[in-house]
Design an enzyme around this catalytic site. Sequence first.
Site, PDB file in Angstrom:
ATOM      1  N   GLY A  13     -37.490 -12.340 -60.021  1.00 14.79           N
ATOM      2  CA  GLY A  13     -37.310 -13.659 -60.628  1.00 14.79           C
ATOM      3  C   GLY A  13     -36.609 -14.575 -59.646  1.00 14.79           C
ATOM      4  O   GLY A  13     -35.693 -14.169 -58.919  1.00 14.79           O
ATOM      5  N   LEU A  39     -43.873 -22.872 -44.075  1.00 12.18           N
ATOM      6  CA  LEU A  39     -45.188 -22.604 -43.478  1.00 12.18           C
ATOM      7  C   LEU A  39     -45.342 -21.134 -43.110  1.00 12.18           C
ATOM      8  O   LEU A  39     -46.065 -20.801 -42.171  1.00 12.18           O
ATOM      9  CB  LEU A  39     -45.368 -23.472 -42.220  1.00 12.18           C
ATOM     10  CG  LEU A  39     -45.172 -24.978 -42.397  1.00 12.18           C
ATOM     11  CD1 LEU A  39     -45.138 -25.669 -41.035  1.00 12.18           C
ATOM     12  CD2 LEU A  39     -46.265 -25.570 -43.274  1.00 12.18           C
ATOM     13  N   GLY A  40     -44.661 -20.247 -43.806  1.00 10.25           N
ATOM     14  CA  GLY A  40     -44.754 -18.822 -43.495  1.00 10.25           C
ATOM     15  C   GLY A  40     -44.219 -18.527 -42.108  1.00 10.25           C
ATOM     16  O   GLY A  40     -43.168 -19.029 -41.707  1.00 10.25           O
ATOM     17  N   SER A  98     -61.950  -4.902 -59.493  1.00  5.91           N
ATOM     18  CA  SER A  98     -60.886  -3.906 -59.645  1.00  5.91           C
ATOM     19  C   SER A  98     -60.378  -3.521 -58.266  1.00  5.91           C
ATOM     20  O   SER A  98     -61.169  -3.289 -57.337  1.00  5.91           O
ATOM     21  CB  SER A  98     -61.427  -2.669 -60.371  1.00  5.91           C
ATOM     22  OG  SER A  98     -60.424  -1.672 -60.465  1.00  5.91           O
ATOM     23  N   ASP A 105     -37.522 -17.411 -51.774  1.00 11.23           N
ATOM     24  CA  ASP A 105     -36.236 -17.468 -52.478  1.00 11.23           C
ATOM     25  C   ASP A 105     -35.076 -17.253 -51.513  1.00 11.23           C
ATOM     26  O   ASP A 105     -34.018 -17.895 -51.643  1.00 11.23           O
ATOM     27  CB  ASP A 105     -36.204 -16.422 -53.592  1.00 11.23           C
ATOM     28  CG  ASP A 105     -37.243 -16.690 -54.671  1.00 11.23           C
ATOM     29  OD1 ASP A 105     -37.522 -17.876 -54.935  1.00 11.23           O
ATOM     30  OD2 ASP A 105     -37.783 -15.723 -55.237  1.00 11.23           O
TER      31      ASP A 105
END
Length: 302
Positions: free
Chosen positions: A48, A221-222, A36, A253
Amino acid sequence: MSALICGSLAFDTITNFHGRFREQILPEQIHILNVSFLVPTLRREFGGCAGNIAYSLHQLGGTPLVMAALGTDGQDYLQRLQDWGVSTEFVRTIDGQYTAQAIIMTDLDNNQITAFHPGAMGEAHQTRITAREDIRLAIIAPDGREAMIGHAQQLAAAGIPFIFDPGQGLPMFNGEELRRFVSQATWVALNDYEARMLCERTGQDLASLSRSHLQGVVVTLGEQGCEVWTQGERQHIPGVKATAVVDPTGCGDAFRAALLYGLERGWALARCAELGNRLGALKIACSGPQNHRIDRTALALD
């Protein structure tokens, strides 16, 4: 010219865990995982992949044409698209379904755990693609399984070049199905994890994929930027330092919106990727996938 964006419209519930997942998950207990996480912050965003890509592409000055499905709770999203001036002719509302919902938790290292309910997205295949003079480019982004398969086939049949961007939907497909997607696509865009999975399942490496009919393979690759593979050759496009690291949701995106924008204009793939890195850095400095602002003048797009 319109860019057809096939993918999901979703509501994102975004939370932050003020710790590190790796410090809470015991590898030796992974078979009985019961964890948790306390998440003191929570917000709901429009999201989305299709909506996120359309948001950035519209701000860049492109003409996104969204093909997606909403549930009966999606009227605010439909109105949002219309308020941008984006055509919603291919956005279908599915009775008796909720709009797709993503619950995203991010830790201090920008690792994410996501739970996703597809809802109306599972009916996105009901809308079909046919050749149209104003649609010259498309992207297959994560969507319902049947929709991704059907829309790729329909784009290929219509002779519309498209980017295959399987994203988090990649595990739904086996090697044969992924090879078929690649054979129909003109470009492939992935992050580094997805690239490894695609290569494993198709039995091809990135160099051989890029030596096929494909015009290029892009691997993000970030913060390290991205790789552009063309004709078996790898080119590294350096990352752009963000002014702040706030929220990675939607960075990929925003990058893909830049690819569409540049490809529409006939840019070399490396130049498209450079713009993508800049947009990713811009987006990560802002909370939510559709709240960043793009200054076309600052990006020297005019």
